[in-house]
Structure formats: C-alpha cells, structure tokens
Design an enzyme around this catalytic site. Structure first.
Site, short mmCIF file in Angstrom:
data_model
loop_
_atom_site.label_atom_id
_atom_site.label_comp_id
_atom_site.label_asym_id
_atom_site.label_seq_id
_atom_site.Cartn_x
_atom_site.Cartn_y
_atom_site.Cartn_z
N TYR A 248 -61.03 17.84 -48.36
CA TYR A 248 -60.33 18.81 -49.08
C TYR A 248 -58.65 18.99 -49.10
O TYR A 248 -58.31 18.86 -49.88
CB TYR A 248 -60.44 20.18 -47.39
N GLY B 219 -60.44 36.83 -51.94
CA GLY B 219 -60.40 36.14 -50.47
C GLY B 219 -58.95 36.01 -49.32
O GLY B 219 -58.62 37.79 -49.68
N GLN B 220 -58.70 35.52 -48.52
CA GLN B 220 -58.21 36.43 -47.18
C GLN B 220 -56.87 36.66 -47.99
O GLN B 220 -56.47 37.54 -47.87
CB GLN B 220 -58.00 35.14 -46.31
N LEU B 221 -55.91 35.69 -48.68
CA LEU B 221 -54.19 36.09 -49.20
C LEU B 221 -54.23 37.34 -50.57
O LEU B 221 -53.60 37.64 -50.57
CB LEU B 221 -54.11 34.80 -50.03
N ALA C 257 -59.47 28.69 -53.85
CA ALA C 257 -59.34 28.12 -53.30
C ALA C 257 -60.12 27.47 -53.07
O ALA C 257 -61.38 28.01 -52.72
CB ALA C 257 -58.41 27.54 -52.08
N TYR C 258 -60.98 26.06 -52.82
CA TYR C 258 -62.59 25.94 -52.52
C TYR C 258 -61.24 25.38 -50.42
O TYR C 258 -61.37 24.41 -51.18
CB TYR C 258 -63.22 25.07 -52.28
N ASP D 177 -62.64 32.57 -63.60
CA ASP D 177 -62.84 31.22 -62.61
C ASP D 177 -62.42 30.46 -63.38
O ASP D 177 -61.69 29.75 -64.72
CB ASP D 177 -64.31 31.30 -63.20
N ILE D 178 -61.34 29.68 -62.47
CA ILE D 178 -60.50 29.02 -62.74
C ILE D 178 -60.90 27.89 -62.96
O ILE D 178 -59.35 27.09 -63.59
CB ILE D 178 -59.04 28.67 -60.96
N THR E 241 -51.57 23.27 -48.62
CA THR E 241 -52.19 22.71 -47.25
C THR E 241 -51.21 22.28 -46.46
O THR E 241 -50.49 20.74 -46.82
CB THR E 241 -53.36 23.16 -46.99
N1 LIG Z 1 -57.65 29.18 -44.55
C1 LIG Z 1 -56.66 28.60 -44.41
O1 LIG Z 1 -56.60 29.06 -42.48
C2 LIG Z 1 -55.30 27.95 -45.18
C3 LIG Z 1 -55.23 26.62 -44.70
C4 LIG Z 1 -53.12 26.74 -45.62
C5 LIG Z 1 -54.03 27.09 -46.65
N2 LIG Z 1 -54.76 27.62 -47.12
C6 LIG Z 1 -54.22 27.76 -49.08
O2 LIG Z 1 -54.63 29.14 -48.74
C7 LIG Z 1 -54.85 29.94 -49.52
C8 LIG Z 1 -55.91 31.28 -49.60
O3 LIG Z 1 -56.65 30.69 -48.57
P1 LIG Z 1 -57.55 31.55 -48.18
O4 LIG Z 1 -57.67 31.80 -46.95
O5 LIG Z 1 -57.21 33.51 -48.53
O6 LIG Z 1 -59.24 31.27 -48.40
P2 LIG Z 1 -60.49 32.14 -48.58
O7 LIG Z 1 -60.36 33.77 -47.70
O8 LIG Z 1 -61.12 31.16 -48.98
O9 LIG Z 1 -60.19 32.52 -50.50
C9 LIG Z 1 -60.20 31.58 -51.45
C10 LIG Z 1 -60.64 33.04 -52.75
O10 LIG Z 1 -61.03 31.55 -53.82
C11 LIG Z 1 -62.38 31.83 -54.32
N3 LIG Z 1 -62.15 30.97 -55.37
C12 LIG Z 1 -63.35 30.35 -55.37
N4 LIG Z 1 -63.49 29.66 -56.16
C13 LIG Z 1 -63.04 29.92 -57.39
C14 LIG Z 1 -62.88 29.95 -58.75
N5 LIG Z 1 -63.43 29.32 -59.80
N6 LIG Z 1 -62.99 31.10 -59.75
C15 LIG Z 1 -61.36 31.62 -59.08
N7 LIG Z 1 -61.87 31.99 -57.66
C16 LIG Z 1 -62.26 31.03 -56.75
C17 LIG Z 1 -63.17 32.43 -53.68
O11 LIG Z 1 -64.19 33.65 -55.13
P3 LIG Z 1 -65.82 33.64 -54.09
O12 LIG Z 1 -65.35 33.86 -52.41
O13 LIG Z 1 -65.80 35.05 -54.59
O14 LIG Z 1 -65.91 32.32 -53.95
C18 LIG Z 1 -62.07 32.93 -52.15
O15 LIG Z 1 -61.86 35.06 -52.61
C19 LIG Z 1 -55.81 28.31 -50.69
O16 LIG Z 1 -55.16 27.77 -51.51
C20 LIG Z 1 -55.77 27.45 -49.27
O17 LIG Z 1 -56.40 26.00 -49.86
C21 LIG Z 1 -56.16 28.72 -45.96
#
Ligand SMILES: NC(=O)c1ccc[n+]([C@@H]2O[C@H](COP(=O)([O-])OP(=O)(O)OC[C@H]3O[C@@H](n4cnc5c(N)ncnc54)[C@H](OP(=O)(O)O)[C@@H]3O)[C@@H](O)[C@H]2O)c1
Length: 301
Positions: free
Chosen positions: A143, A10-12, A61-62, A37-38, A102
């Site tokens: 969410y 994912g991004q982070l 995360a989803y 798979d968490i 979040t």
């Molecule tokens: N993006 C934002 O603007 C934002 C804002 C506030 C907080 N956050 C929080 O910051 C954190 C990181 O966000 P991000 O933007 O990096 O998210 P992201 O790019 O959507 O990445 C999420 C990752 O989680 C993986 N994932 C999904 N289901 C999974 C499972 N069952 N087991 C293991 N991995 C799984 C996905 O893998 P697949 O691609 O293979 O499914 C993806 O690589 C999250 O907790 C999010 O809630 C994000």
C-alpha cells in the site's frame, strides 16, 4: 469555479460532500468510481472534457492496507496508474491536481526513545514535531509503496499539484477505526488494541476543510508541492480507542498490546506523526488537536 472530486463515495469524498454546501461559489462535481474510473485514461479525459474543472481532488484510492499485500497489481493500478492518468489529464486541461497520500510512505520507528525514519540508514528525525515533507520516504508494504509511486507519477507528469500526506483518517462516513471500535464494544466485554504504534488521527472533515482552503488560497503557483496534514498531537491506537470509549461513555475492559501480539499481513510504521509546520504557515491554518476533532465527529454519529 469547478472542482471535480474523484472517489466521491469514500470517506474523504463523503466528508467533502458534507461541507460542500458551505461553499456556494464552488461548483462541485462528485464522481464515484462508476462515474470516473481513474485507472482508465480515456474515461478521465472524457469526464474532464465534459466538466472542464479548474481543480481536481483525487480522493480515490485502494486503501485496503492488508489486502494490498496479496493484490499488488490492483493496488498499483489504482494508487499509481490512477494518479498518473489524472496528472496527464490535468495537464491536458490545465487543472490543478490535489492528491491525497499517506503517512505509510514512511517506516519510522523508535529505538532507545529516539524516532528514526529509515531502517537502513538509521537517520533520526529532523524535526521535533514529526516527519517532514523532505524526509526520505521508505514504505514497508505494498500500500505505502504504491501510494509513493502515485506521488512520483504526479511529480513526473504535472507540476501544478498539491500532494497532501495524511494519517489515521476517520469520520462518520464509511469504515474506519473509530466505527470499528464502537461496533466491537457493542459486541464484546473486552478488547486488546496495539499500544506501540504512534501517530495522529485525522478527522476527514478537517482534511476536507483544508483542501477547500488550499483551493481558495491566493498563493498558487508558488505553493505547489507536498504537504503533511493530520490533527495535532500524537497517540497510540490504544490511546485513540481509550479516548473514543471515554468520550462515548462506553465501559469496556481495554488492554494495551504490542504489535507483535497482533500480526497483520502488512507491516505498519511504528511512528508516523506528521510535522504540519509547512501547511500551517503556507495556508495560515489552525489545526484542532485530535481529541477535540474526535469529539466533533462523535457528535455527528
Ligand atoms: N483511511 C485512512 O486511514 C487513510 C490514511 C492515510 C491516507 N489516506 C488516503 O486518503 C485518501 C482517502 O481515503 P479514504 O479513507 O476516503 O478511502 P476510502 O474510504 O477507501 O475511499 C476510496 C474511494 O476510492 C474509490 N475508488 C477505488 N478505485 C477507484 C477507481 N479505479 N476509480 C475511481 N474511484 C476508485 C472507491 O470507490 P468504490 O468503493 O466504488 O471502489 C472509494 O469510494 C486516499 O488517498 C488514502 O490513501 C487514508
């Protein structure tokens, strides 16, 4: 020291990978969703048994905020059951859990120039710098609700945790608002962007650096708990888009619109600026303002 990172693609997750070379003293284990798979407790325990990590960063995360409204069970499974499985597993292996949450656990809004954090109780913010860790969460969508349930599951199962609430995450990796704006600008002459939702963008690389700083800090266990982190200052999505185009030298007709002109399945908070006083003082960190961090990110593109 072994640090296991879930959701590594994912991004982070990718942001942490991008800085990991600066920390040779840390043995990072990056797990994609197919490695770990968490939502599967047995899978979590098998992977932890293999690597015996001292820290786990849960970047999985989803995150599809609108889709979550029509897929609540899937969002709950990943955002609430997943963190619960990790908390149970971390307890079994005595691993410190760093979980990302979040600003969407809040539903703050403006009325007559005052920011309130709760629609029912109409309580004004306690801090001039934004929402604090002790303000009462009040999510308005699936969410945000499932992310709050994830926080609560960790708190109920394992005391050795850090929960980091962040907002408006973008980076050179994956999909995010910054990259969407640049793509749309290459396809269109004009764009309309919401100007009445106020928050703070967060460069995922800055967040990644702070997570490492927490890991390297010597003040555990007294520092376990919830923390806010985003870049400094505040803006609207319109301001964010405007600054992206200004810094990139993109010429486009950018129009500010109200949220009511851009209906989405999930309701977004009108105000989600996070007060970072606690994280700055506990871990002695300085945070860049969002414009400076945006500039650093655009240089990486
Ligand atoms: N993006 C934002 O603007 C934002 C804002 C506030 C907080 N956050 C929080 O910051 C954190 C990181 O966000 P991000 O933007 O990096 O998210 P992201 O790019 O959507 O990445 C999420 C990752 O989680 C993986 N994932 C999904 N289901 C999974 C499972 N069952 N087991 C293991 N991995 C799984 C996905 O893998 P697949 O691609 O293979 O499914 C993806 O690589 C999250 O907790 C999010 O809630 C994000």
């Amino acid at each position: 020291m072994v640090v296991l990172v879930t959701g590594a693609n994912g991004q982070l997750g990718q942001a942490i990978q991008s800085i990991s070379g600066k920390y040779p003293e840390i043995d990072f284990v990056f797990c994609s969703s197919s490695d770990l798979d968490i939502t599967n407790l047995e899978n979590c325990q098998a992977v932890f048994s293999n690597y015996q990590p001292q820290f786990c960063i849960n970047a999985a995360a989803y995150t599809a905020v609108d889709k979550a409204e029509s897929e609540p069970a899937k969002a709950f499974d990943i955002n609430a059951n997943g963190p619960e499985n990790l908390a149970i597993t971390c307890k079994k292996f005595n691993t410190i859990l760093i979980h990302i949450s979040t600003d969407f656990v809040f539903d703050a809004y403006f009325s007559d120039g005052i920011a309130y954090y709760d629609r029912e109780l109409r309580l004004p913010l306690k801090s001039d710098f934004g929402l604090t860790e002790t303000d009462v969460p009040f999510p308005s969508g699936v969410y945000g609700l499932t992310k709050l349930q994830g926080e609560q599951a960790i708190q109920a199962n394992w005391e050795k945790h850090f929960i980091i609430r962040t907002s408006w995450v973008y980076s050179q990796f994956g999909n995010n608002f910054m990259k969407t704006m640049l793509r749309l600008a290459s396809e269109r002459d004009s764009l309309s962007v919401v100007a009445d939702q106020i928050g703070t963008p967060t460069n995922a690389v800055d967040l990644a650096e702070v997570l490492i700083k927490i890991i390297q800090s010597s003040n555990h266990p007294s520092s376990f708990g919830i923390y806010n982190f985003s870049n400094e200052r505040q803006c609207s999505w319109y301001d964010f888009a405007n600054e992206i185009f200004r810094q990139k030298g993109v010429s486009i007709d950018l129009k500010p619109i109200p949220t009511s002109a851009y209906p989405t399945p999930a309701k977004r908070p009108a105000y989600s600026v996070l007060d970072k006083t606690k994280i700055k003082s506990t871990f002695d960190i300085k945070i860049n303002d969002w414009q400076t961090s945006l500039s650093a990110c655009l240089k990486q593109l």
